[in-house]
Design an enzyme around this catalytic site. Sequence first.
Site, PDB file in Angstrom:
ATOM      1  N   LYS A   1       5.499   0.409   3.153  1.00 61.62           N
ATOM      2  CA  LYS A   1       5.991  -0.378   4.271  1.00 61.62           C
ATOM      3  C   LYS A   1       7.379  -0.963   3.980  1.00 61.62           C
ATOM      4  O   LYS A   1       8.213  -1.081   4.886  1.00 61.62           O
ATOM      5  CB  LYS A   1       4.994  -1.484   4.613  1.00 61.62           C
ATOM      6  CG  LYS A   1       3.626  -0.962   5.067  1.00 61.62           C
ATOM      7  CD  LYS A   1       3.732  -0.060   6.287  1.00 61.62           C
ATOM      8  CE  LYS A   1       2.373   0.337   6.825  1.00 61.62           C
ATOM      9  NZ  LYS A   1       2.458   1.153   8.065  1.00 61.62           N
TER      10      LYS A   1
ATOM     11  N   TYR B   1       0.518   0.669  -0.533  1.00 66.54           N
ATOM     12  CA  TYR B   1       0.670   0.364   0.890  1.00 66.54           C
ATOM     13  C   TYR B   1       1.918  -0.487   1.126  1.00 66.54           C
ATOM     14  O   TYR B   1       2.753  -0.171   1.980  1.00 66.54           O
ATOM     15  CB  TYR B   1      -0.572  -0.363   1.394  1.00 66.54           C
ATOM     16  CG  TYR B   1      -0.509  -0.801   2.835  1.00 66.54           C
ATOM     17  CD1 TYR B   1      -0.662   0.124   3.869  1.00 66.54           C
ATOM     18  CD2 TYR B   1      -0.318  -2.136   3.180  1.00 66.54           C
ATOM     19  CE1 TYR B   1      -0.622  -0.276   5.208  1.00 66.54           C
ATOM     20  CE2 TYR B   1      -0.273  -2.545   4.506  1.00 66.54           C
ATOM     21  CZ  TYR B   1      -0.429  -1.614   5.507  1.00 66.54           C
ATOM     22  OH  TYR B   1      -0.385  -2.008   6.830  1.00 66.54           O
TER      23      TYR B   1
ATOM     24  N   THR C   1      -8.466  -4.198  13.639  1.00 69.27           N
ATOM     25  CA  THR C   1      -8.608  -2.741  13.691  1.00 69.27           C
ATOM     26  C   THR C   1      -9.474  -2.308  12.501  1.00 69.27           C
ATOM     27  O   THR C   1      -9.915  -3.136  11.712  1.00 69.27           O
ATOM     28  CB  THR C   1      -7.235  -2.042  13.581  1.00 69.27           C
ATOM     29  OG1 THR C   1      -6.740  -2.207  12.238  1.00 69.27           O
ATOM     30  CG2 THR C   1      -6.233  -2.629  14.568  1.00 69.27           C
TER      31      THR C   1
ATOM     32  N   SER D   1       4.503  -3.698   8.415  1.00 72.26           N
ATOM     33  CA  SER D   1       3.463  -4.682   8.113  1.00 72.26           C
ATOM     34  C   SER D   1       4.140  -5.890   7.489  1.00 72.26           C
ATOM     35  O   SER D   1       5.248  -5.786   6.944  1.00 72.26           O
ATOM     36  CB  SER D   1       2.447  -4.095   7.124  1.00 72.26           C
ATOM     37  OG  SER D   1       1.595  -5.101   6.600  1.00 72.26           O
TER      38      SER D   1
ATOM     39  N   SER E   1      -7.230   5.267  17.402  1.00 69.50           N
ATOM     40  CA  SER E   1      -7.921   3.991  17.187  1.00 69.50           C
ATOM     41  C   SER E   1      -6.897   2.873  17.020  1.00 69.50           C
ATOM     42  O   SER E   1      -5.688   3.123  16.938  1.00 69.50           O
ATOM     43  CB  SER E   1      -8.820   4.060  15.941  1.00 69.50           C
ATOM     44  OG  SER E   1      -8.039   4.246  14.772  1.00 69.50           O
TER      45      SER E   1
END
Length: 261
Positions: free
Chosen positions: A155, A151, A186, A138, A11
């Site tokens: 990153k 998160y 997304t 990111s 995806s």
Amino acid sequence: MKSVWITGASSGIGEACAYEYARGGNQLILTSSSREKLEGVAQKCRENGAADVLVLPSDFSDLEGISLSARTAWDAFGGIDILFCNAGISQRTSVEDTSMDMVRQIMEINYFAPVALTKVILPLMVAAGGGHIAVTTSIAGVFGFPLRCAYSSSKHALYGFFETLQAEYYDKNIRVTIVCPGRVRTNISVNALDKGGEKHGTMDPGQDKGLPAHKAAKKIVKAIRKSKREVLIGRGELIMVYIKRFFPGLCARLSRYIKPM
């Protein structure tokens, strides 16, 4: 024709990049946790002109299994020209509401998994005379972002590892591209972990208005082809990267007011 291994290929950015590489007539290895979704992507890749496609499901929380998958991927087409470590998971929880189990889960998938893949593939690429490794970080890996403590940490860690890889292996014909997306349309927010480890289940408004994945894929594939060290992917939100670089104090103040969802 190149052999390209894409993780997180079922995806979003990974899927879109798979189609972009397929249109170039390349050989593709597609990995995610869902065989069913990968089979659908693989079929579309074949329809778009891929020379060959291998579906290789893998659980990225299982580091031992990742190493086995890496050897399978390498042997599939007699080597890998491009490894694109793209798979990842996000969160929507404050520091207090982020359990240590969630921190470990996110670090395993976002950081340790691409490191483990690279540790297997890198020496094989060196022995073969070179190769290209790309990784999706990111803008949350450049500055702290509300409701993304684990998160953002994962990153940031990717930057440290892959910038070191860039420095150490450039002379051995290993090229590294750090892909740094802002808001790309997304399902990363839909699949993000909420309090208790449940799926967030909602598309963030900012994400919904983000750059379409197919446009992001074109920029990413072009950057890899040109061996760019880093590529920023997104729209107006990317200005925060430059604010962080040149005005870190201002970035810290602005970060307090960013709408995290």
